[in-house]
Design an enzyme around this catalytic site. Structure first.
Site, short mmCIF file in Angstrom:
data_model
loop_
_atom_site.label_atom_id
_atom_site.label_comp_id
_atom_site.label_asym_id
_atom_site.label_seq_id
_atom_site.Cartn_x
_atom_site.Cartn_y
_atom_site.Cartn_z
N GLU A 198 0.81 -1.20 0.12
CA GLU A 198 -0.16 0.02 -0.26
C GLU A 198 0.78 1.25 0.16
O GLU A 198 0.42 2.26 0.52
CB GLU A 198 -1.01 -0.08 1.28
CG GLU A 198 -1.98 -1.14 1.17
CD GLU A 198 -3.23 -1.00 2.09
OE1 GLU A 198 -3.24 0.20 2.85
OE2 GLU A 198 -4.01 -1.78 2.26
N GLU A 214 -4.93 -9.00 1.63
CA GLU A 214 -5.86 -9.18 3.02
C GLU A 214 -7.35 -9.11 2.38
O GLU A 214 -7.53 -8.53 1.51
CB GLU A 214 -5.43 -7.78 3.68
CG GLU A 214 -4.03 -7.75 3.99
CD GLU A 214 -3.92 -6.31 4.86
OE1 GLU A 214 -4.97 -5.39 4.88
OE2 GLU A 214 -2.77 -5.96 5.22
#
Ligand SMILES: *[C@@H]1O[C@H](CO)[C@@H](O)[C@H](O)[C@H]1NC(C)=O
Ligand SMILES: *[C@@H]1O[C@H](CO)[C@@H](O)[C@H](O)[C@H]1NC(C)=O
Ligand SMILES: *[C@@H]1O[C@H](CO)[C@@H](O)[C@H](O)[C@H]1NC(C)=O
Ligand SMILES: *[C@@H]1O[C@H](CO)[C@@H](O)[C@H](O)[C@H]1NC(C)=O
Ligand SMILES: *[C@@H]1O[C@H](CO)[C@@H](O)[C@H](O)[C@H]1NC(C)=O
Length: 480
Positions: free
Chosen positions: A165, A272
């Site tokens: 990210e 995730e």
């Protein structure tokens, strides 16, 4: 030629050798957009869980702790993960200079792979998303290479993430992308030069829809015209929280994702997933992720996350004395996993092994803010020597024999009953864990008569013994 005595001692030493050989998972390769089980050639899908007990404070170089440094803790958690049915963990923050042999070996014994981030939140150990040029230097790279060195020799190291990210909004999208390709290039070149096995390197993206497809395209494309461009990711993952509660393929917009990523040239999966509002979770996304709507494009995913932390995504509550109790989400996830058809997930021939990467070009990028410069930052001063010769004081890792299988900490199920006889059950060679690999007889609610699955377990364990006996007979015959 050999007297009985010689034959006998030879047999004993072969037996001893057999006993020392730790069983190992088959390594996982990548071909096109598929993960491939290197032994069977079948497609492999991730049934994983994020593993970062203690949150970011679970990584504390000053006190010599990271999530894979304490064998007793790993043994407890591996036993619980094995019952849950997972085949992979994702670990975010690692100290390359700690000894991970026992933890890596425990996870290997139970058929659980490791997806490892090379970064950490500490200064100098990740790329700064606002000013990436201030952090991309040889000392940073040395640290990422050290993580590679520490884990490259474990057969269950499945991949490395070069970033998590780092690109997460318009501002970071305008400056970070070339740095993510540069770090990927450096890691892949390091592995090529310094690792006996070609371990894949990829990126874990934030699910920010305006820039997700650009991120995927920017990172998967080739600047050289062929798939071997080292700056190209080997896989692309995203952290997805769009399925919340009793959702559906369309309500969650999984359908958009599948349509956007169709034709991917690299494996794509959820690094995730598991939105926790509303709670408790019902995990109805599980049969969809592993069903016919998603598997043509995705290769499974990693549930966030094993341990209960402040953010409330846990499956297991870990107490400060090392005892643990399962949370209702653990049971729910286990039930969802148990409905999956393992043959359909792990036992099918690979489908998409020859997909060609798109050629890098500004036309692949659609958001105005997104960087479309494919001329990458040069390797920082001093770093090429590290790549060519290997880093100084490189940590090493090796599989060790796991002699202790019984969990010593007290673990309670979600009803508050102590789970009796909790232990890891070593799998035989070339097996990975899955929801039916071990029996459910270790749960406290089912303690008596072994189920069919229980019978399969003892057979598997006996096969391990048989193959040692088989090797012995073969060796004995060849001596005659
Ligand atoms: C893989 O192949 C299947 C069957 O041909 C196809 O439906 C699917 O879209 C392909 N997936 C990718 C990622 O290209
Ligand atoms: C599981 O999947 C395999 C392969 O697609 C199929 O042959 C088998 O019938 C399925 N089993 C069940 C119980 O649905
Ligand atoms: C692209 O990036 C390279 C390397 O950082 C840089 O030298 C070049 O000026 C950039 N090109 C543009 C058009 O920004
Ligand atoms: C590179 O990493 C190794 C292992 O962590 C460490 O011992 C060494 O000091 C590092 N070298 C530099 C220049 O940072
Ligand atoms: C081997 O199989 C036998 C017969 O099924 C069973 O009683 C025994 O427990 C098995 N051994 C192991 C180590 O599982």
């Amino acid at each position: 030629m050999f007297g009985p005595h010689t034959m006998f001692t030879t047999a004993i030493s072969i037996l001893a050798l057999g006993a020392q050989l730790a069983s190992a998972v088959p390594t996982i390769d990548i071909k096109g957009s598929d993960f491939i089980n290197s032994e069977t050639g079948d497609r492999f899908q991730l049934l994983g869980v994020a593993y970062q007990p203690g949150g970011s404070s679970g990584y504390d170089p000053a006190s010599g702790i990271d999530p894979l440094s304490d064998g007793n803790v790993c043994l407890r958690d591996a036993a619980l993960m094995q019952r849950l049915g997972v085949n992979a963990i994702r670990v975010y923050n690692l100290d390359p200079d700690l000894n991970h042999d026992l933890c890596a070996s425990i996870f290997n014994e139970v058929g659980i792979y490791m997806l490892l981030d090379v970064n950490s939140p500490l200064p100098g150990e990740s790329i700064n998303r606002d000013e990436p040029w201030t952090t991309y230097d040889s000392s940073y790279l040395n640290r990422t290479f050290a993580v590679v060195e520490a884990f490259k020799s474990y057969p269950n190291t499945l991949l490395f993430f070069s970033g998590n990210e780092v690109i997460n909004d318009d501002a970071s999208a305008s400056v970070v992308p070339p740095y993510m390709r540069a770090v990927t290039r450096d890691l892949k070149n390091y592995i090529k030069k310094n690792s006996a096995r070609d371990i894949p390197v990829g990126y874990s993206a934030a699910d920010v829809r305006d820039i997700l497809v650009d991120t995927w395209n920017y990172l998967q494309c080739t600047t050289t015209g062929d798939d071997s461009d080292p700056s190209r990711v080997d896989l692309f993952a995203l952290n997805s929280y769009s399925w919340c509660g009793d959702s559906s393929f369309t309500t969650s917009s999984y359908n958009v994702l599948v349509s956007d990523l169709t034709g991917t040239s690299v494996p794509v999966f959820f690094s995730e997933y598991g939105c926790n509002v509303p709670a408790p979770r019902i995990f109805t996304e599980v049969p969809v992720i592993y069903g016919p709507l998603m598997t043509p494009v995705l290769s499974g995913g990693m549930v966030y996350e094993f341990s209960q932390e402040a953010s409330n995504f846990g499956l297991v509550n870990i107490n400060s004395d090392g005892s643990a109790n399962l949370l209702p989400d653990y049971d729910t996830l286990q039930k969802q996993f148990s409905t999956l058809n393992v043959t359909a997930i792990q036992g099918l021939p690979a489908q998409n092994t020859s997909v060609t990467a798109p050629k890098c070009s500004a036309s692949l990028i659609s958001a105005k803010s997104f960087n479309s410069n494919f001329t990458l930052p040069a390797v920082p001063p001093g770093a090429q020597t590290l790549i060519d010769n290997g880093i100084a004081n490189a940590p090493t890792g090796k599989i060790v024999s796991v002699t202790k299988t019984a969990v010593s900490q007290t673990v309670k199920d979600s009803q508050g009953n102590i789970i009796q006889g909790l232990s890891i059950i070593p799998l035989s060679n070339d097996q990975s864990n899955n929801p039916s690999a071990i029996s459910s007889t270790t749960t406290s609610s089912v303690t008596a008569s072994p189920t069919k699955k229980g019978a399969a377990t003892s057979m598997q364990r006996n096969w391990t013994g048989l193959s040692v006996a088989g090797a012995l007979v073969t060796a004995w015959l060849s001596l005659m």
